[in-house]
Motif scaffolding. Structure first.
Motif, PDB file in Angstrom:
ATOM      1  N   HIS A   1       1.079  -0.948  -0.141  1.00  0.00           N
ATOM      2  CA  HIS A   1       0.269   0.148   0.155  1.00  0.00           C
ATOM      3  C   HIS A   1       1.001   1.378   0.046  1.00  0.00           C
ATOM      4  O   HIS A   1       0.602   2.592  -0.907  1.00  0.00           O
ATOM      5  CB  HIS A   1      -0.733   0.597   1.154  1.00  0.00           C
ATOM      6  N   ALA A   2       2.012   1.287   1.423  1.00  0.00           N
ATOM      7  CA  ALA A   2       2.682   2.245   1.066  1.00  0.00           C
ATOM      8  C   ALA A   2       3.789   2.784  -0.488  1.00  0.00           C
ATOM      9  O   ALA A   2       3.896   3.845  -0.510  1.00  0.00           O
ATOM     10  CB  ALA A   2       3.795   1.758   1.968  1.00  0.00           C
ATOM     11  N   ARG A   3       3.552   1.298  -1.008  1.00  0.00           N
ATOM     12  CA  ARG A   3       4.558   1.561  -2.025  1.00  0.00           C
ATOM     13  C   ARG A   3       3.940   1.924  -3.127  1.00  0.00           C
ATOM     14  O   ARG A   3       3.816   3.384  -4.037  1.00  0.00           O
ATOM     15  CB  ARG A   3       4.940   0.456  -2.733  1.00  0.00           C
ATOM     16  N   ASP A   4       2.388   1.729  -3.221  1.00  0.00           N
ATOM     17  CA  ASP A   4       1.274   1.717  -4.772  1.00  0.00           C
ATOM     18  C   ASP A   4       1.224   3.921  -4.470  1.00  0.00           C
ATOM     19  O   ASP A   4       0.775   4.315  -5.300  1.00  0.00           O
ATOM     20  CB  ASP A   4       0.410   1.147  -4.075  1.00  0.00           C
ATOM     21  N   PHE A   5       1.298   3.837  -2.788  1.00  0.00           N
ATOM     22  CA  PHE A   5       0.680   5.062  -2.628  1.00  0.00           C
ATOM     23  C   PHE A   5       1.738   6.439  -3.085  1.00  0.00           C
ATOM     24  O   PHE A   5       1.564   7.272  -3.627  1.00  0.00           O
ATOM     25  CB  PHE A   5       0.594   5.794  -0.997  1.00  0.00           C
ATOM     26  N   ASN A   6       2.998   5.971  -2.903  1.00  0.00           N
ATOM     27  CA  ASN A   6       4.391   7.276  -3.456  1.00  0.00           C
ATOM     28  C   ASN A   6       4.185   6.707  -4.872  1.00  0.00           C
ATOM     29  O   ASN A   6       4.590   7.879  -5.007  1.00  0.00           O
ATOM     30  CB  ASN A   6       5.457   6.268  -2.141  1.00  0.00           C
TER      31      ASN A   6
ATOM     32  N   ASN B   1       2.789  14.774  -7.834  1.00  0.00           N
ATOM     33  CA  ASN B   1       3.396  16.591  -7.131  1.00  0.00           C
ATOM     34  C   ASN B   1       4.578  15.485  -6.442  1.00  0.00           C
ATOM     35  O   ASN B   1       5.631  16.615  -5.850  1.00  0.00           O
ATOM     36  CB  ASN B   1       2.539  17.194  -6.668  1.00  0.00           C
ATOM     37  N   GLY B   2       4.451  14.662  -5.823  1.00  0.00           N
ATOM     38  CA  GLY B   2       5.947  14.015  -4.409  1.00  0.00           C
ATOM     39  C   GLY B   2       6.364  14.783  -3.746  1.00  0.00           C
ATOM     40  O   GLY B   2       6.656  15.221  -2.228  1.00  0.00           O
ATOM     41  N   SER B   3       4.380  15.381  -2.730  1.00  0.00           N
ATOM     42  CA  SER B   3       4.766  16.133  -2.009  1.00  0.00           C
ATOM     43  C   SER B   3       4.720  15.750  -0.914  1.00  0.00           C
ATOM     44  O   SER B   3       4.962  15.075   0.409  1.00  0.00           O
ATOM     45  CB  SER B   3       3.654  17.753  -1.917  1.00  0.00           C
ATOM     46  N   GLU B   4       3.155  14.410  -0.678  1.00  0.00           N
ATOM     47  CA  GLU B   4       3.592  13.633   1.012  1.00  0.00           C
ATOM     48  C   GLU B   4       3.260  11.995   0.538  1.00  0.00           C
ATOM     49  O   GLU B   4       3.057  12.133  -0.818  1.00  0.00           O
ATOM     50  CB  GLU B   4       1.802  14.070   0.934  1.00  0.00           C
ATOM     51  N   ARG B   5       4.447  11.735   1.381  1.00  0.00           N
ATOM     52  CA  ARG B   5       4.876  10.699   0.922  1.00  0.00           C
ATOM     53  C   ARG B   5       4.512   9.622   1.866  1.00  0.00           C
ATOM     54  O   ARG B   5       4.543  10.225   3.822  1.00  0.00           O
ATOM     55  CB  ARG B   5       6.437  10.462   0.714  1.00  0.00           C
TER      56      ARG B   5
END
Length: 145
Positions: free
Chosen positions: A53-58, A63-67
């Motif tokens: 989930h974390a990998r897919d979310f990132n 925009n790359g702001s929220e990781r």
């Protein structure tokens, strides 16, 4: 004179009771071992799902702001899932499972291409079993061994 004997003698009953006790003890140890293995695999399945989930979310962040970061607190035997500074989820490892690592706190964060940037290994340990989660360098994948 031959008597019609029915039933077991006391010696036969005791021998069968001893054999039954030994077999029960052996199967009980096997069941404890199997139960521990299943519980460890359940913990690893949830952890793997959170990693995916974390990998897919990132990877979906344009925009790359929220990781999304998974932060493991080894001393407290828990981990949290953060988006920015906001805790989205918190999971505690069961008391029989611990995550062995050299740090007290570990962060796992994938970049926009799904890579970690560094390889690392986390060892999940339970009473009878150990499993490793190995992160590949640059590939973004991880493997449970």
């Amino acid at each position: 004179m031959v008597k019609n004997e029915k039933g077991f003698t006391l010696i036969e009953a005791l021998i069968s009771l001893v054999i039954l006790s030994i077999v029960s003890l052996m199967s009980f140890t096997f069941i404890l071992n199997l139960h521990d293995y299943i519980r460890l695999n359940q913990v690893l399945s949830v952890f793997q799902a959170d990693l995916h989930h974390a990998r897919d979310f990132n990877m979906m962040q344009l925009n790359g702001s929220e990781r999304m970061v998974i932060r493991i607190y080894h001393d407290e035997n828990r981990y949290v899932i953060l988006v920015g500074d906001v805790v989205k989820s918190q999971r505690e490892f069961p008391s029989h499972v611990s995550v062995l690592h050299q740090n007290t706190i570990s962060n796992i964060s994938f970049n926009e291409r799904g890579n970690l940037g560094q390889g690392r290994t986390f060892i999940f340990s339970s009473r009878y079993h150990e499993r490793s989660v190995v992160f590949s360098v640059g590939a973004g994948g991880f493997d449970v061994r």
